[in-house]
Write a protein that holds these residues in place. Structure first.
Motif, PDB file in Angstrom:
ATOM      1  N   ARG A 149     -22.301  22.694  87.264  1.00  0.00           N
ATOM      2  CA  ARG A 149     -22.508  22.099  88.589  1.00  0.00           C
ATOM      3  C   ARG A 149     -21.272  22.335  89.447  1.00  0.00           C
ATOM      4  O   ARG A 149     -20.143  22.196  89.000  1.00  0.00           O
ATOM      5  CB  ARG A 149     -22.830  20.610  88.455  1.00  0.00           C
ATOM      6  CG  ARG A 149     -24.119  20.402  87.675  1.00  0.00           C
ATOM      7  CD  ARG A 149     -24.839  19.106  87.945  1.00  0.00           C
ATOM      8  NE  ARG A 149     -26.171  19.184  87.353  1.00  0.00           N
ATOM      9  CZ  ARG A 149     -27.256  19.576  87.997  1.00  0.00           C
ATOM     10  NH1 ARG A 149     -27.159  19.912  89.275  1.00  0.00           N
ATOM     11  NH2 ARG A 149     -28.415  19.634  87.396  1.00  0.00           N
ATOM     12  N   LEU A 150     -21.518  22.699  90.675  1.00  0.00           N
ATOM     13  CA  LEU A 150     -20.462  23.185  91.565  1.00  0.00           C
ATOM     14  C   LEU A 150     -19.806  22.054  92.349  1.00  0.00           C
ATOM     15  O   LEU A 150     -20.444  21.051  92.670  1.00  0.00           O
ATOM     16  CB  LEU A 150     -21.048  24.216  92.532  1.00  0.00           C
ATOM     17  CG  LEU A 150     -21.870  25.332  91.869  1.00  0.00           C
ATOM     18  CD1 LEU A 150     -22.499  26.228  92.916  1.00  0.00           C
ATOM     19  CD2 LEU A 150     -20.996  26.137  90.921  1.00  0.00           C
ATOM     20  N   LYS A 151     -18.539  22.253  92.653  1.00  0.00           N
ATOM     21  CA  LYS A 151     -17.780  21.242  93.399  1.00  0.00           C
ATOM     22  C   LYS A 151     -17.219  21.784  94.708  1.00  0.00           C
ATOM     23  O   LYS A 151     -17.293  21.126  95.744  1.00  0.00           O
ATOM     24  CB  LYS A 151     -16.638  20.728  92.521  1.00  0.00           C
ATOM     25  CG  LYS A 151     -15.784  19.651  93.176  1.00  0.00           C
ATOM     26  CD  LYS A 151     -14.695  19.175  92.223  1.00  0.00           C
ATOM     27  CE  LYS A 151     -13.827  18.102  92.869  1.00  0.00           C
ATOM     28  NZ  LYS A 151     -12.759  17.655  91.930  1.00  0.00           N
ATOM     29  N   HIS A 152     -16.657  23.006  94.674  1.00  0.00           N
ATOM     30  CA  HIS A 152     -15.968  23.496  95.869  1.00  0.00           C
ATOM     31  C   HIS A 152     -15.921  25.019  95.854  1.00  0.00           C
ATOM     32  O   HIS A 152     -15.837  25.634  94.789  1.00  0.00           O
ATOM     33  CB  HIS A 152     -14.533  22.936  95.898  1.00  0.00           C
ATOM     34  CG  HIS A 152     -13.741  23.368  97.085  1.00  0.00           C
ATOM     35  ND1 HIS A 152     -13.931  22.835  98.337  1.00  0.00           N
ATOM     36  CD2 HIS A 152     -12.752  24.300  97.221  1.00  0.00           C
ATOM     37  CE1 HIS A 152     -13.089  23.405  99.193  1.00  0.00           C
ATOM     38  NE2 HIS A 152     -12.366  24.299  98.531  1.00  0.00           N
ATOM     39  N   ILE A 153     -15.971  25.622  97.041  1.00  0.00           N
ATOM     40  CA  ILE A 153     -15.840  27.064  97.179  1.00  0.00           C
ATOM     41  C   ILE A 153     -14.919  27.361  98.356  1.00  0.00           C
ATOM     42  O   ILE A 153     -14.906  26.620  99.353  1.00  0.00           O
ATOM     43  CB  ILE A 153     -17.223  27.745  97.373  1.00  0.00           C
ATOM     44  CG1 ILE A 153     -17.100  29.263  97.258  1.00  0.00           C
ATOM     45  CG2 ILE A 153     -17.847  27.353  98.697  1.00  0.00           C
ATOM     46  CD1 ILE A 153     -18.445  29.963  97.184  1.00  0.00           C
ATOM     47  N   GLU A 154     -14.119  28.410  98.206  1.00  0.00           N
ATOM     48  CA  GLU A 154     -13.179  28.747  99.277  1.00  0.00           C
ATOM     49  C   GLU A 154     -12.976  30.262  99.325  1.00  0.00           C
ATOM     50  O   GLU A 154     -12.948  30.929  98.290  1.00  0.00           O
ATOM     51  CB  GLU A 154     -11.834  28.065  99.035  1.00  0.00           C
ATOM     52  CG  GLU A 154     -10.832  28.260 100.158  1.00  0.00           C
ATOM     53  CD  GLU A 154      -9.567  27.448  99.948  1.00  0.00           C
ATOM     54  OE1 GLU A 154      -8.617  27.638 100.718  1.00  0.00           O
ATOM     55  OE2 GLU A 154      -9.537  26.634  99.009  1.00  0.00           O
ATOM     56  N   PHE A 155     -12.852  30.793 100.562  1.00  0.00           N
ATOM     57  CA  PHE A 155     -12.594  32.212 100.762  1.00  0.00           C
ATOM     58  C   PHE A 155     -11.138  32.407 101.168  1.00  0.00           C
ATOM     59  O   PHE A 155     -10.634  31.708 102.051  1.00  0.00           O
ATOM     60  CB  PHE A 155     -13.489  32.782 101.868  1.00  0.00           C
ATOM     61  CG  PHE A 155     -14.951  32.815 101.498  1.00  0.00           C
ATOM     62  CD1 PHE A 155     -15.517  33.939 100.919  1.00  0.00           C
ATOM     63  CD2 PHE A 155     -15.772  31.721 101.742  1.00  0.00           C
ATOM     64  CE1 PHE A 155     -16.863  33.975 100.590  1.00  0.00           C
ATOM     65  CE2 PHE A 155     -17.119  31.746 101.426  1.00  0.00           C
ATOM     66  CZ  PHE A 155     -17.666  32.877 100.846  1.00  0.00           C
ATOM     67  N   VAL A 156     -10.474  33.365 100.512  1.00  0.00           N
ATOM     68  CA  VAL A 156      -9.083  33.679 100.847  1.00  0.00           C
ATOM     69  C   VAL A 156      -8.972  35.185 101.069  1.00  0.00           C
ATOM     70  O   VAL A 156      -9.218  35.969 100.145  1.00  0.00           O
ATOM     71  CB  VAL A 156      -8.120  33.241  99.718  1.00  0.00           C
ATOM     72  CG1 VAL A 156      -6.681  33.582 100.096  1.00  0.00           C
ATOM     73  CG2 VAL A 156      -8.280  31.755  99.413  1.00  0.00           C
ATOM     74  N   ARG A 157      -8.600  35.606 102.287  1.00  0.00           N
ATOM     75  CA  ARG A 157      -8.470  37.034 102.549  1.00  0.00           C
ATOM     76  C   ARG A 157      -7.230  37.560 101.822  1.00  0.00           C
ATOM     77  O   ARG A 157      -6.138  36.983 101.901  1.00  0.00           O
ATOM     78  CB  ARG A 157      -8.318  37.290 104.051  1.00  0.00           C
ATOM     79  CG  ARG A 157      -8.347  38.799 104.399  1.00  0.00           C
ATOM     80  CD  ARG A 157      -7.769  39.047 105.785  1.00  0.00           C
ATOM     81  NE  ARG A 157      -8.466  38.327 106.821  1.00  0.00           N
ATOM     82  CZ  ARG A 157      -9.538  38.782 107.478  1.00  0.00           C
ATOM     83  NH1 ARG A 157     -10.002  39.977 107.203  1.00  0.00           N
ATOM     84  NH2 ARG A 157     -10.108  38.046 108.412  1.00  0.00           N
ATOM     85  N   ILE A 158      -7.393  38.682 101.105  1.00  0.00           N
ATOM     86  CA  ILE A 158      -6.247  39.294 100.438  1.00  0.00           C
ATOM     87  C   ILE A 158      -5.995  40.719 100.938  1.00  0.00           C
ATOM     88  O   ILE A 158      -4.904  41.253 100.758  1.00  0.00           O
ATOM     89  CB  ILE A 158      -6.439  39.314  98.908  1.00  0.00           C
ATOM     90  CG1 ILE A 158      -7.709  40.080  98.530  1.00  0.00           C
ATOM     91  CG2 ILE A 158      -6.479  37.912  98.339  1.00  0.00           C
ATOM     92  CD1 ILE A 158      -7.839  40.314  97.036  1.00  0.00           C
ATOM     93  N   GLU A 159      -7.010  41.325 101.557  1.00  0.00           N
ATOM     94  CA  GLU A 159      -6.894  42.647 102.167  1.00  0.00           C
ATOM     95  C   GLU A 159      -7.772  42.646 103.411  1.00  0.00           C
ATOM     96  O   GLU A 159      -8.653  41.771 103.559  1.00  0.00           O
ATOM     97  CB  GLU A 159      -7.340  43.745 101.202  1.00  0.00           C
ATOM     98  CG  GLU A 159      -6.441  43.913  99.981  1.00  0.00           C
ATOM     99  CD  GLU A 159      -6.952  44.989  99.036  1.00  0.00           C
ATOM    100  OE1 GLU A 159      -7.949  45.679  99.390  1.00  0.00           O
ATOM    101  OE2 GLU A 159      -6.382  45.143  97.941  1.00  0.00           O
ATOM    102  N   PRO A 160      -7.573  43.592 104.317  1.00  0.00           N
ATOM    103  CA  PRO A 160      -8.398  43.604 105.531  1.00  0.00           C
ATOM    104  C   PRO A 160      -9.899  43.570 105.265  1.00  0.00           C
ATOM    105  O   PRO A 160     -10.652  42.964 106.029  1.00  0.00           O
ATOM    106  CB  PRO A 160      -7.974  44.909 106.222  1.00  0.00           C
ATOM    107  CG  PRO A 160      -6.567  45.115 105.762  1.00  0.00           C
ATOM    108  CD  PRO A 160      -6.534  44.633 104.351  1.00  0.00           C
ATOM    109  N   GLU A 161     -10.356  44.196 104.166  1.00  0.00           N
ATOM    110  CA  GLU A 161     -11.795  44.252 103.919  1.00  0.00           C
ATOM    111  C   GLU A 161     -12.169  43.672 102.545  1.00  0.00           C
ATOM    112  O   GLU A 161     -13.228  43.977 101.994  1.00  0.00           O
ATOM    113  CB  GLU A 161     -12.294  45.701 104.020  1.00  0.00           C
ATOM    114  CG  GLU A 161     -12.151  46.266 105.439  1.00  0.00           C
ATOM    115  CD  GLU A 161     -12.788  47.625 105.594  1.00  0.00           C
ATOM    116  OE1 GLU A 161     -13.480  48.079 104.657  1.00  0.00           O
ATOM    117  OE2 GLU A 161     -12.594  48.243 106.651  1.00  0.00           O
ATOM    118  N   ARG A 162     -11.305  42.822 101.997  1.00  0.00           N
ATOM    119  CA  ARG A 162     -11.633  42.140 100.741  1.00  0.00           C
ATOM    120  C   ARG A 162     -11.109  40.715 100.769  1.00  0.00           C
ATOM    121  O   ARG A 162     -10.035  40.445 101.318  1.00  0.00           O
ATOM    122  CB  ARG A 162     -11.031  42.866  99.534  1.00  0.00           C
ATOM    123  CG  ARG A 162     -11.755  44.153  99.183  1.00  0.00           C
ATOM    124  CD  ARG A 162     -11.573  44.517  97.725  1.00  0.00           C
ATOM    125  NE  ARG A 162     -10.182  44.654  97.331  1.00  0.00           N
ATOM    126  CZ  ARG A 162      -9.785  44.862  96.076  1.00  0.00           C
ATOM    127  NH1 ARG A 162     -10.673  44.916  95.106  1.00  0.00           N
ATOM    128  NH2 ARG A 162      -8.503  45.001  95.791  1.00  0.00           N
TER     129      ARG A 162
END
Length: 359
Positions: A149-162
């Motif tokens: 069961r899920l709690k949290h999701i987050e996006f972190v840019r590490i490259e211009p297109e990833r």
């Protein structure tokens, strides 16, 4: 199918055995489980609770051999149980006791200690190690990530297109995956995608989140920027877009299987088992079969293809979440002469302790 065939043979043999034959068969099996060695008619006549000459015992042993329950590993040797005989003994003659209070307390204390400040996956690994130590076999656990069961999701840019997608589950597991992102995506889109997903995934499994997200995306397309929509879909697909029943397999204590070897054939048997464990696929398939059963299951030798060459056995039990849904299985692998009477209640109790922890 193999197990069903052996059970049918065993049941047929059971109907033909009188009390004397059952007792002699029981002594042969119990001697094998204790020592791994064949036992002869002379020694049997000394330990039986009834007075029988070695010649009378030999006659009964001949009948048991013809019934497919025992065999002679060498000419002029004693007798050992066949796999069919072991199945017959486990199903019809063995009496499974309960764990002693101190053993119950030890299992509960170790699982509780593992649960403090650790992810549930770490608790499973510790429980596997615990079973390995108590049984002197290899401990195994199979869990389905799709049930987390899920709690949290987050996006972190590490490259211009990833971007790195960080997913945190309710039991503390953290997974990171890389996903492609559209060129020129503004930082605000990463925040918006994270917020949108977090509003819909909390407390849901991946399968449930996928269904919910599809509904929500259909309703929110006019509100979300087109690039953010793609990011949301990529984030969820990075987990739920693959195999719907992705597995996590934990094996601990294989070295225990090397501790009681009596002959070169034993060493070869263990080598074959290690090869089986290394491939893992057949083990995952076998454990998956146990997920359809509510109680403890016992797999003996060639009843399944995984152990057909190594002559091993496995005792496994499912564990459940708060809705009584099976979310994984755990158990013990060892030689066919496992101490079934002790290991069966041990595996069953550990599974119940884990189930209480999940709830």
């Amino acid at each position: 199918m193999q197990a069903l065939a052996q059970s049918a043979v065993a049941n047929s043999a059971l109907a033909k055995l009188d009390e004397r034959s059952r007792e002699i068969f029981r002594q042969i099996v119990e001697s094998y489980l204790a020592t791994g060695e064949p036992v002869g008619s002379r020694n049997l006549s000394k330990i039986l609770p009834m007075t029988l000459s070695p010649a009378s015992v030999r006659n009964v042993m001949q009948d048991l051999e013809e019934a497919g329950l025992i065999f002679a590993p060498h000419t002029s040797a004693g007798r050992l149980p066949t796999e069919t005989g072991l199945r017959f003994f486990v199903d019809a003659l063995m009496q499974f006791g309960d764990l002693a209070v101190d053993e119950r307390n030890a299992i509960e204390a170790q699982v509780a200690a593992s649960a403090r400040g650790q992810s549930f996956e770490s608790v499973l690994a510790d429980a596997t190690q615990l079973l390995s130590g108590l049984s002197r076999g290899a401990g195994v656990v199979l869990t389905s990530k799709s049930n987390v069961r899920l709690k949290h999701i987050e996006f972190v840019r590490i490259e211009p297109e990833r971007a790195l997608v960080v997913l945190v589950s309710e039991d503390g597991q953290v997974e990171n995956r890389l996903v492609p992102i559209p060129a020129g995506l503004p930082p605000s889109a990463l925040v918006e995608a994270s917020n949108f997903l977090n509003a819909h995934i909390r407390g849901r499994t991946l399968a449930e989140a996928r269904v919910e997200m599809q509904k929500s995306l259909d309703q929110a397309r006019s509100e979300l920027d087109g690039l953010t929509q793609k990011l949301v879909e990529a984030g969820l697909a990075s987990w739920s877009g693959g195999e719907p029943t992705e597995r996590k397999l934990i094996v601990r204590g294989q070295a225990n299987l090397l501790g009681d070897l009596r002959a070169m054939e034993d060493l070869e048997r263990i080598r074959l088992l290690f090869d089986d464990l290394e491939s893992k696929r057949d083990l995952v398939d076998l454990l998956g079969r146990a997920e359809t059963a509510e109680g403890v299951r016992i797999f003996i030798g060639s009843e399944n293809k995984l152990f057909s060459l190594s002559g091993s056995s496995m005792v496994v039990a499912p564990y459940h979440d708060s809705q009584s849904r099976i979310v994984g299985v755990l158990g013990v692998i060892g030689p066919t002469r496992l101490n079934y009477a002790r290991i069966v209640p041990m595996v069953d109790y550990t599974a119940r302790v884990l189930s209480r922890l999940i709830t």
